[in-house]
Design a protein around this motif. Sequence first.
Motif, short mmCIF file in Angstrom:
data_model
loop_
_atom_site.label_atom_id
_atom_site.label_comp_id
_atom_site.label_asym_id
_atom_site.label_seq_id
_atom_site.Cartn_x
_atom_site.Cartn_y
_atom_site.Cartn_z
N ALA A 34 24.64 30.83 31.47
CA ALA A 34 23.23 31.22 31.37
C ALA A 34 23.10 32.71 31.10
CB ALA A 34 22.51 30.85 32.66
N PHE A 35 22.17 33.03 30.23
CA PHE A 35 21.88 34.42 29.86
C PHE A 35 23.08 35.12 29.22
CE2 PHE A 35 19.38 33.29 33.63
CZ PHE A 35 18.11 33.32 33.08
N GLY A 36 24.02 34.34 28.69
CA GLY A 36 25.19 34.90 28.02
C GLY A 36 26.22 35.49 28.95
N MET A 37 26.08 35.28 30.25
CA MET A 37 27.05 35.83 31.20
C MET A 37 28.40 35.13 31.05
SD MET A 37 24.79 36.41 34.66
CE MET A 37 24.40 34.68 34.85
N GLY A 38 29.45 35.85 31.29
CA GLY A 38 30.79 35.27 31.27
C GLY A 38 31.26 34.88 29.89
N SER A 39 30.89 35.63 28.87
CA SER A 39 31.23 35.24 27.50
C SER A 39 32.74 35.23 27.23
CB SER A 39 30.52 36.14 26.50
OG SER A 39 30.89 37.48 26.69
N SER A 40 33.52 35.88 28.08
CA SER A 40 34.97 35.86 27.88
C SER A 40 35.63 34.77 28.73
CB SER A 40 35.57 37.23 28.22
OG SER A 40 35.35 37.53 29.59
N ALA A 79 37.25 27.12 18.87
CA ALA A 79 38.43 26.28 19.08
C ALA A 79 38.12 25.26 20.17
CB ALA A 79 39.63 27.14 19.49
N ALA A 80 38.90 24.17 20.17
CA ALA A 80 38.75 23.14 21.19
C ALA A 80 38.90 23.77 22.58
CB ALA A 80 39.78 22.05 20.99
N LEU A 81 38.02 23.39 23.48
CA LEU A 81 37.94 23.87 24.86
C LEU A 81 37.44 25.31 24.96
CD1 LEU A 81 41.18 22.34 26.41
CD2 LEU A 81 38.91 21.33 26.25
N HIS A 82 37.25 25.98 23.84
CA HIS A 82 36.72 27.35 23.79
C HIS A 82 35.44 27.42 22.96
CE1 HIS A 82 40.32 29.22 25.55
NE2 HIS A 82 40.98 28.28 24.91
N GLY A 83 34.85 26.24 22.68
CA GLY A 83 33.68 26.20 21.81
C GLY A 83 32.47 26.87 22.41
N HIS A 84 31.61 27.33 21.53
CA HIS A 84 30.38 27.99 21.94
C HIS A 84 29.26 26.96 22.00
CE1 HIS A 84 31.90 32.13 20.32
NE2 HIS A 84 32.69 31.60 21.23
N VAL A 85 28.43 27.06 23.04
CA VAL A 85 27.31 26.14 23.23
C VAL A 85 26.18 26.53 22.28
CG1 VAL A 85 25.55 25.36 24.87
CG2 VAL A 85 27.92 25.69 25.62
N ILE A 86 25.61 25.53 21.64
CA ILE A 86 24.50 25.75 20.71
C ILE A 86 23.19 25.79 21.50
CG2 ILE A 86 23.22 24.80 18.75
CD1 ILE A 86 25.93 23.49 17.91
N ASP A 87 22.48 26.90 21.39
CA ASP A 87 21.17 27.07 22.02
C ASP A 87 20.14 27.30 20.94
OD1 ASP A 87 22.11 26.88 24.68
OD2 ASP A 87 22.59 29.01 24.75
N MET A 88 18.88 26.89 21.20
CA MET A 88 17.88 27.04 20.16
C MET A 88 16.45 27.30 20.65
SD MET A 88 18.18 23.78 21.15
CE MET A 88 19.72 23.39 20.41
N THR A 140 35.02 31.31 28.56
CA THR A 140 34.63 30.01 28.03
C THR A 140 35.50 28.88 28.57
OG1 THR A 140 33.85 31.09 26.02
CG2 THR A 140 34.21 28.73 25.89
N ILE A 141 36.79 29.07 28.63
CA ILE A 141 37.69 28.01 29.13
C ILE A 141 37.39 27.68 30.59
CG2 ILE A 141 39.59 29.58 29.74
CD1 ILE A 141 39.99 26.06 28.24
N VAL A 142 37.01 28.68 31.37
CA VAL A 142 36.67 28.45 32.77
C VAL A 142 35.44 27.54 32.86
CG1 VAL A 142 35.90 29.54 34.92
CG2 VAL A 142 37.68 30.63 33.53
N PHE A 143 34.42 27.81 32.04
CA PHE A 143 33.22 26.98 32.03
C PHE A 143 33.54 25.56 31.56
CE2 PHE A 143 31.25 31.28 31.42
CZ PHE A 143 30.79 31.38 32.72
N THR A 144 34.47 25.44 30.62
CA THR A 144 34.88 24.11 30.15
C THR A 144 35.52 23.33 31.27
OG1 THR A 144 35.24 25.03 27.94
CG2 THR A 144 36.27 22.90 28.42
N ILE A 145 36.43 23.94 31.99
CA ILE A 145 37.11 23.27 33.11
C ILE A 145 36.12 22.92 34.21
CG2 ILE A 145 38.82 23.60 34.95
CD1 ILE A 145 40.42 25.30 32.82
N LEU A 146 35.22 23.85 34.54
CA LEU A 146 34.21 23.57 35.56
C LEU A 146 33.31 22.40 35.16
CD1 LEU A 146 33.15 27.18 36.64
CD2 LEU A 146 34.45 25.51 37.98
N ALA A 147 32.94 22.34 33.88
CA ALA A 147 32.11 21.24 33.40
C ALA A 147 32.85 19.91 33.48
CB ALA A 147 31.64 21.50 31.97
N MET A 148 34.15 19.92 33.20
CA MET A 148 34.95 18.70 33.32
C MET A 148 35.00 18.24 34.77
SD MET A 148 38.15 19.46 30.82
CE MET A 148 38.00 19.41 29.05
#
Length: 167
Positions: A56-62, A115-124, A64-72
């Motif tokens: 959220a709000f672009g925090m933690g942009s470096s 890249a896989a597991l490092h993808g950027h979320v599309i917001d609009m 991405t893999i951590v957010f992917t694992i947390l989402a899993m």
Amino acid sequence: MRRSALILVACGIGLGGLAVDQLVKLASVAFLTPGVPVPIVGDLLQLQLIRNPGAAFGMGSSATIVFTILAMVATLACLFVVLPRVTRMWQAVVAGLFLAGITGNLVDRIFQPPAALHGHVIDMFSLRGFAIFNVADICITVAAGIVIGWSLFADRAEAKARKAAAR
């Protein structure tokens, strides 16, 4: 309502929300130009395509893999810890909304560039002075709002029920 029916409701909301989220993202990528906002309600609410590597709000942009694992982990927790414990309709709705939101952004993290597991979320959806978000984010926010609302008002409802039963 039977637990199996509640689980079907939750899964239906989860899959439906995921489908809407992904369709809106596909349409956004196809029809919006990054950096070119499209007014919906003046400049208060606009469509503005961005790819968000963070949270959220672009925090933690470096991270991405951590957010992917947390989402899993969160998806697995919803499926194997939360869903088996659902006993009420509001819980099924919340679980379904959380599943829709978590998996909507997880799909982006798995399949979107770079890249896989490092993808950027599309917001609009751009709300002036607030954030740019997507349907998945809306699902998560509504689910959290229901949980907060229920926790604030459930005690009152139970107290009223006890008082009525005591009469």
